[in-house]
Structures are given as structure tokens and as C-alpha cells.
Design a protein around this motif. Structure first.
Motif, PDB file in Angstrom:
ATOM      1  N   LEU A 142       0.841  -1.181   0.000  1.00  0.00           N
ATOM      2  CA  LEU A 142       0.000   0.000   0.000  1.00  0.00           C
ATOM      3  C   LEU A 142       0.882   1.240   0.000  1.00  0.00           C
ATOM      4  CD1 LEU A 142      -1.443  -2.264   2.117  1.00  0.00           C
ATOM      5  CD2 LEU A 142      -3.275  -0.581   1.890  1.00  0.00           C
ATOM      6  N   THR A 143       0.697   2.094  -0.999  1.00  0.00           N
ATOM      7  CA  THR A 143       1.465   3.331  -1.084  1.00  0.00           C
ATOM      8  C   THR A 143       0.549   4.523  -0.843  1.00  0.00           C
ATOM      9  OG1 THR A 143       1.136   3.599  -3.476  1.00  0.00           O
ATOM     10  CG2 THR A 143       3.015   2.273  -2.772  1.00  0.00           C
ATOM     11  N   MET A 144       1.009   5.455  -0.039  1.00  0.00           N
ATOM     12  CA  MET A 144       0.240   6.656   0.276  1.00  0.00           C
ATOM     13  C   MET A 144       0.827   7.833  -0.478  1.00  0.00           C
ATOM     14  SD  MET A 144      -0.624   8.325   4.013  1.00  0.00           S
ATOM     15  CE  MET A 144      -1.913   7.129   4.378  1.00  0.00           C
ATOM     16  N   ASN A 145       0.043   8.386  -1.399  1.00  0.00           N
ATOM     17  CA  ASN A 145       0.477   9.503  -2.246  1.00  0.00           C
ATOM     18  C   ASN A 145       1.797   9.213  -2.957  1.00  0.00           C
ATOM     19  OD1 ASN A 145      -1.720  11.156  -1.983  1.00  0.00           O
ATOM     20  ND2 ASN A 145      -0.819  12.473  -0.435  1.00  0.00           N
ATOM     21  N   ARG A 146       2.123   7.933  -3.087  1.00  0.00           N
ATOM     22  CA  ARG A 146       3.350   7.471  -3.738  1.00  0.00           C
ATOM     23  C   ARG A 146       4.608   8.021  -3.067  1.00  0.00           C
ATOM     24  NH1 ARG A 146       1.765   7.212 -10.218  1.00  0.00           N
ATOM     25  NH2 ARG A 146      -0.044   5.854  -9.912  1.00  0.00           N
ATOM     26  N   SER A 147       4.477   8.417  -1.804  1.00  0.00           N
ATOM     27  CA  SER A 147       5.616   8.961  -1.076  1.00  0.00           C
ATOM     28  C   SER A 147       5.994   8.131   0.139  1.00  0.00           C
ATOM     29  CB  SER A 147       5.318  10.394  -0.625  1.00  0.00           C
ATOM     30  OG  SER A 147       4.217  10.429   0.268  1.00  0.00           O
ATOM     31  N   ARG A 148       5.129   7.186   0.552  1.00  0.00           N
ATOM     32  CA  ARG A 148       5.457   6.327   1.689  1.00  0.00           C
ATOM     33  C   ARG A 148       4.691   5.014   1.580  1.00  0.00           C
ATOM     34  NH1 ARG A 148       3.315   9.650   6.824  1.00  0.00           N
ATOM     35  NH2 ARG A 148       4.408   7.977   7.900  1.00  0.00           N
ATOM     36  N   ILE A 149       5.285   3.966   2.159  1.00  0.00           N
ATOM     37  CA  ILE A 149       4.685   2.633   2.180  1.00  0.00           C
ATOM     38  C   ILE A 149       4.009   2.426   3.528  1.00  0.00           C
ATOM     39  CG2 ILE A 149       5.121   0.160   2.015  1.00  0.00           C
ATOM     40  CD1 ILE A 149       5.571   1.549  -0.597  1.00  0.00           C
ATOM     41  N   LEU A 150       2.792   1.904   3.513  1.00  0.00           N
ATOM     42  CA  LEU A 150       2.076   1.606   4.746  1.00  0.00           C
ATOM     43  C   LEU A 150       2.287   0.140   5.097  1.00  0.00           C
ATOM     44  CD1 LEU A 150      -1.264   3.464   3.961  1.00  0.00           C
ATOM     45  CD2 LEU A 150       0.755   4.330   5.149  1.00  0.00           C
ATOM     46  N   SER A 151       2.640  -0.129   6.350  1.00  0.00           N
ATOM     47  CA  SER A 151       3.010  -1.492   6.724  1.00  0.00           C
ATOM     48  C   SER A 151       2.168  -2.073   7.853  1.00  0.00           C
ATOM     49  CB  SER A 151       4.486  -1.532   7.136  1.00  0.00           C
ATOM     50  OG  SER A 151       4.743  -0.638   8.202  1.00  0.00           O
ATOM     51  N   SER A 152       1.337  -1.282   8.494  1.00  0.00           N
ATOM     52  CA  SER A 152       0.588  -1.781   9.647  1.00  0.00           C
ATOM     53  C   SER A 152      -0.841  -2.122   9.269  1.00  0.00           C
ATOM     54  CB  SER A 152       0.612  -0.737  10.767  1.00  0.00           C
ATOM     55  OG  SER A 152      -0.035   0.442  10.328  1.00  0.00           O
ATOM     56  N   TYR A 153      -1.628  -2.521  10.253  1.00  0.00           N
ATOM     57  CA  TYR A 153      -3.018  -2.903  10.024  1.00  0.00           C
ATOM     58  C   TYR A 153      -3.947  -1.695   9.897  1.00  0.00           C
ATOM     59  CZ  TYR A 153      -1.889  -7.781  11.053  1.00  0.00           C
ATOM     60  OH  TYR A 153      -1.378  -9.053  11.023  1.00  0.00           O
ATOM     61  N   ILE A 154      -3.559  -0.577  10.489  1.00  0.00           N
ATOM     62  CA  ILE A 154      -4.301   0.669  10.317  1.00  0.00           C
ATOM     63  C   ILE A 154      -3.281   1.768  10.034  1.00  0.00           C
ATOM     64  CG2 ILE A 154      -6.238   0.010  11.791  1.00  0.00           C
ATOM     65  CD1 ILE A 154      -5.067   1.806  13.956  1.00  0.00           C
ATOM     66  N   ALA A 155      -3.745   2.895   9.480  1.00  0.00           N
ATOM     67  CA  ALA A 155      -2.806   3.963   9.091  1.00  0.00           C
ATOM     68  C   ALA A 155      -3.408   5.337   9.347  1.00  0.00           C
ATOM     69  CB  ALA A 155      -2.429   3.793   7.623  1.00  0.00           C
ATOM     70  N   GLN A 156      -4.147   5.467  10.438  1.00  0.00           N
ATOM     71  CA  GLN A 156      -4.768   6.758  10.718  1.00  0.00           C
ATOM     72  C   GLN A 156      -3.724   7.826  11.039  1.00  0.00           C
ATOM     73  OE1 GLN A 156      -7.864   6.247  13.653  1.00  0.00           O
ATOM     74  NE2 GLN A 156      -8.899   4.654  12.476  1.00  0.00           N
ATOM     75  N   THR A 157      -2.698   7.465  11.782  1.00  0.00           N
ATOM     76  CA  THR A 157      -1.637   8.429  12.096  1.00  0.00           C
ATOM     77  C   THR A 157      -0.930   8.866  10.826  1.00  0.00           C
ATOM     78  OG1 THR A 157      -1.295   7.490  14.297  1.00  0.00           O
ATOM     79  CG2 THR A 157       0.496   8.817  13.374  1.00  0.00           C
ATOM     80  N   GLU A 158      -0.578   7.897   9.982  1.00  0.00           N
ATOM     81  CA  GLU A 158       0.104   8.217   8.730  1.00  0.00           C
ATOM     82  C   GLU A 158      -0.778   9.076   7.827  1.00  0.00           C
ATOM     83  OE1 GLU A 158       1.700   4.195  10.087  1.00  0.00           O
ATOM     84  OE2 GLU A 158      -0.201   5.288  10.109  1.00  0.00           O
ATOM     85  N   PHE A 159      -2.065   8.750   7.782  1.00  0.00           N
ATOM     86  CA  PHE A 159      -2.996   9.517   6.954  1.00  0.00           C
ATOM     87  C   PHE A 159      -3.050  10.972   7.414  1.00  0.00           C
ATOM     88  CE2 PHE A 159      -7.029  11.360   5.862  1.00  0.00           C
ATOM     89  CZ  PHE A 159      -7.274  10.906   4.575  1.00  0.00           C
TER      90      PHE A 159
END
Length: 440
Positions: free
Chosen positions: A205-222
Motif C-alpha cells: 500500500l502506497t500513500m500519495n506514492r511517497s510512503r509505504i504503509l506497513s501496519s493494520y491501520i494507518a490513521q496516524t500516517e494519513f
């Protein structure tokens, strides 16, 4: 002689101990570079964020700081921490950031001068705070592309993450489920083939093509990604042709500051929600995995489900795409003028040939604005598809009271049903009329 030696020894010990005591009480509060802050030129100030860390031994309760620009102090303030900051603890604080007198980007200097009323002994007691003065703060949306597959037993964790973001953040989240497995994956997207070829692990899972998401949730990253802001607003409309075979997409991009260059390209992705089939089988390694229960309700669904799930509902499935590997350029022209919308039309062709489509009423178009220098998605939007010969913006994010386009005219006053190259006059639902530069 021996007595003098002992007196000298005790004197040295006393001085050394005193020095240690002084050193132990020295305060050292350091600030990291601040997060870029967007300030409307008409505002008095907005809140900017700085991260501070205590590298001294004593706890810190308060400090004094100054904010400067080009060597001139803008103001100085005393800040009381809500709780003491112990050694190596850090905290994020908010400070007032005024706009500059002109639109553009610059850097402010944040300097911590005193700690607990005494001098700050940090080796470097200042840091920078990037400031962007804009006409208004743009609305930033975040794109997550999930490379997934039904044959992938680990992929339910990615599906759960995507559903969780969709439920929590609504229209601020734009998800794209890219199914892989040419020849045996029923939802395989041929137009993403070049991107799929670069994926080594599933799910990715890539977020804005600038970071990879690795956990089960990504609210902090979002929330971190969304808070980075954007230079521009982007909205769009989309319309079927009479035969519902081709889709005309009309993005409209409005920068909120002037820019000399335009290193931007577009990607257009057609997605469908609610796709399912009783024969489709989703592998599920999370079945019975109580160790992850409670992380999210979306993940709990897979914990409680069987190891093979039939008829799973698939959302945000990539059906067709253009520009996802090499963005479509030439649509934004430079120099860019603040608050002057630029729009164009792009046609997604032969949609009826996409045999995987189940329900055309559940299709949407996602538009990414990509920085061609970094490869990152800087902003995006998503819209529904209206029937032929309608003129209103059909953005999924429009709600009751939202200002939308109601009519469009050429410069000579002739009403037109789609953007035409040159200057268009656009009328909105609040009665306002705005000039719009259409580049293509």
C-alpha cells in the motif's frame, strides 16, 4: 608539604564537583524543523507546529522563544508547557504564524532563548519553519493505492486498512484497489500492469506514492500526510457520452499562490464499488487470528471470517487508468497565477469494452495531480459520472450547500456544455461568475 597536597586535592575536588553541579543544572531545549504551514494572506495568523526535545537533565516547565523573518524579530513569547518535559522527552507545540505581505514561500526562524527562566544552553537553539502565504488554504486529499489479489492470503489486512480509512475520513480519502494476477485474477487491471511489475510483496500500500504503509491501520500516517497541505485545490466533473461508452473528464485546478514553473502531470483512474461474485474466493490468513482483534472493526471482520471468503464485496477497484505510470503532462501551463483556475478535458475511451464492470452506476473517476519531479501525488479528487448533456459538477464530495458549477459560457456569451480552449465564463450555484482558463 603533605598537608598542602591534601588541601590542593580537596580544592580541585570541590571545584570539579561544583562544575558538575552547574553542568547538571544547564537547560538544553532543542527544536526540530517545523512542518510547512499555509497562511492565508488575509489572516491575522494561523497555528504552526514545532517539535521540541529536552536534552538537559532538569525537567522543563516553560520556555521563551522568538519568531523572526529575514533577521527581524516578529514577536517574542513565553510558553508554559501543559506538563513538565523530562530529559529526552519531546512535545509538539503550536505557535502563531502571521502571513507575509506577498504570496509565496519563505522560512521563519524559531529561537528558544530561555528555559525555566534561564538561558537555553543548547548548542543550536533555533530551527526553521517553512511558511507558504496563500490566498486561501487548499483542501488536501490523500490517495492510497493498494496492490492486492484474491489469491493473496495476507491481503485482507490491506483491505481492512483501506475500509477503515474510507469509513473514518470519507471524501478526504481516495482509495484505489489494484488487483494483480494476469489471467487468473477476475479484477486484474491491465492499465496498471507497469506499476504492478514493480511490486514484490503483497499487499503493498502506497500513500500519495511517497510512503509505504506497513501496519493494520494507518490513521496516524494519513493525518500526517493530509496535514502537509497542498499548493492547489482540485475539483472535477465527468460525463458519459450518449452511448455510455466514453467518459469525458474535466479536472479544474486552482493554485493559491503564483508559481513560475508547472512540473505537474495527471493520472485518471476509473473505479467501481461493491463488486462481488459467489465464485470469487478471497484467501484470508487473518481467520481466527485473535492477536489482532480489536485493532479495527474492519479487521475484526476478517478475524471472524473463514480462511476462504466467498462473495466478498470489493470497493474502489481499479477498472481502467491513464497516466498512472507516466503522468499526462501539458495540461497545466506556466507561469501559474493564483486563483486563476486551469481546466482541460480528457476522455477515457471504450469503457464498455471493460468486461469486468458490473454496475456502471457505481463507477467513479479519480484524478491525481502528480509532481513530475518527485513522482509524488500532491493532490487529488474523485467524482461521480453524470449522464450526457448535464452541466453540473458531480463531485462525490459535494454536500448540501456546496457551491457547484451550473452553467458555462464562451467569452462571446454563447452557452457551452463542456470546457472549451481559451477563456470560459463559469456560473456557480451561489450566483457568482468566474473566469476560467482552459488550456486544452
Amino acid at each position: 608539604m603533605l598537608r598542602k597536597f591534601y588541601l590542593l586535592f580537596f580544592f580541585i575536588v570541590a571545584v570539579f564537583s561544583s562544575t558538575l553541579k552547574v553542568k547538571a543544572q544547564e537547560y538544553s531545549l532543542i527544536a526540530a524543523a517545523g512542518q510547512k504551514v499555509y497562511v492565508p494572506i488575509t489572516a491575522t495568523n494561523v497555528k504552526g507546529k514545532m517539535n521540541i526535545t529536552n536534552y538537559g537533565r532538569p525537567a522543563i516547565n516553560n520556555f521563551d522563544y522568538t519568531l523572526s523573518f529575514n533577521g527581524t524579530e516578529l514577536y517574542s513569547k513565553h510558553y508554559v508547557l501543559p506538563q513538565a518535559l523530562n530529559r529526552y522527552d519531546d512535545a509538539t507545540i503550536e505557535i502563531d504564524v502571521p502571513p507575509y505581505t506577498e504570496l509565496g514561500e519563505d522560512e521563519l526562524i524559531f529561537t528558544i532563548t530561555k528555559v525555566n527562566g534561564t538561558r537555553n544552553n543548547a548548542t543550536v537553539n533555533y530551527s526553521t519553519l517553512p511558511r507558504v502565504t496563500v490566498t486561501k488554504v487548499p483542501h488536501r486529499r490523500v490517495v492510497v493505492e493498494d496492490y492486492t489479489a484474491m489469491w493473496c492470503r495476507y491481503c485482507p489486512r490491506g483491505i481492512a486498512l483501506m475500509e477503515n480509512l474510507a469509513h473514518k475520513y470519507g471524501d478526504d480519502f481516495i482509495g484505489i484497489a489494484v488487483h494483480t494476477g494476469r489471467g487468473y485474477e477476475p479484477l486484474y487491471c491491465e492499465d496498471y500492469a507497469w506499476n504492478i511489475a514493480e511490486i514484490k510483496n503483497y499487499p503493498t500500500l502506497t500513500m500519495n506514492r511517497s510512503r509505504i504503509l506497513s501496519s493494520y491501520i494507518a490513521q496516524t500516517e494519513f493525518e500526517e500526510e493530509r496535514s502537509k497541505g497542498a499548493y492547489m485545490d482540485i475539483e472535477a466533473s465527468a460525463m458519459w457520452d450518449k452511448e455510455k461508452n466514453n467518459i469525458t473528464v474535466t479536472p479544474r485546478v486552482t493554485f493559491r499562490l503564483n508559481r513560475k514553473e508547472a512540473p505537474y502531470g495527471f493520472a485518471y483512474v476509473l473505479t467501481e464499488d461493491g463488486m462481488s461474485n459467489p465464485r470469487w474466493a478471497q484467501a484470508n490468513i487473518e481467520s481466527g487470528n485473535t492477536e489482532v482483534r480489536g485493532i479495527s472493526s474492519e479487521l475484526d471482520y476478517f478475524v471472524d471470517a473463514a480462511s476462504t471468503i466467498y462473495n466478498l464485496k470489493n470497493n474502489s477497484v481499479a477498472i481502467a487508468a491513464e497516466g498512472v505510470k507516466n503522468p499526462v503532462t501539458g495540461k497545466i501551463t506556466a507561469p501559474i497565477k493564483a486563483d486563476e483556475p486551469q481546466s482541460h478535458t480528457f476522455i477515457l475511451q471504450n469503457i464498455s469494452n471493460k468486461s469486468m464492470i458490473q454496475d456502471k452506476s457505481k463507477l467513479s473517476v479519480c484524478i491525481f495531480l502528480i509532481n513530475t519531479e518527485t513522482g509524488y501525488i500532491e493532490n487529488a479528487t474523485k467524482c461521480a459520472i453524470s449522464d450526457f448533456n448535464t452541466t453540473g459538477i458531480s463531485s462525490l464530495s459535494q454536500g448540501e450547500g456546496r457551491v457547484v458549477e451550473t452553467a458555462r459560457y464562451a467569452l462571446d456569451g454563447r452557452r457551452i456544455t463542456a470546457p472549451q480552449k481559451g477563456i470560459n465564463l463559469v456560473k456557480f450555484s451561489d450566483g457568482s461568475v468566474r473566469k476560467e482558463v482552459v488550456t486544452q
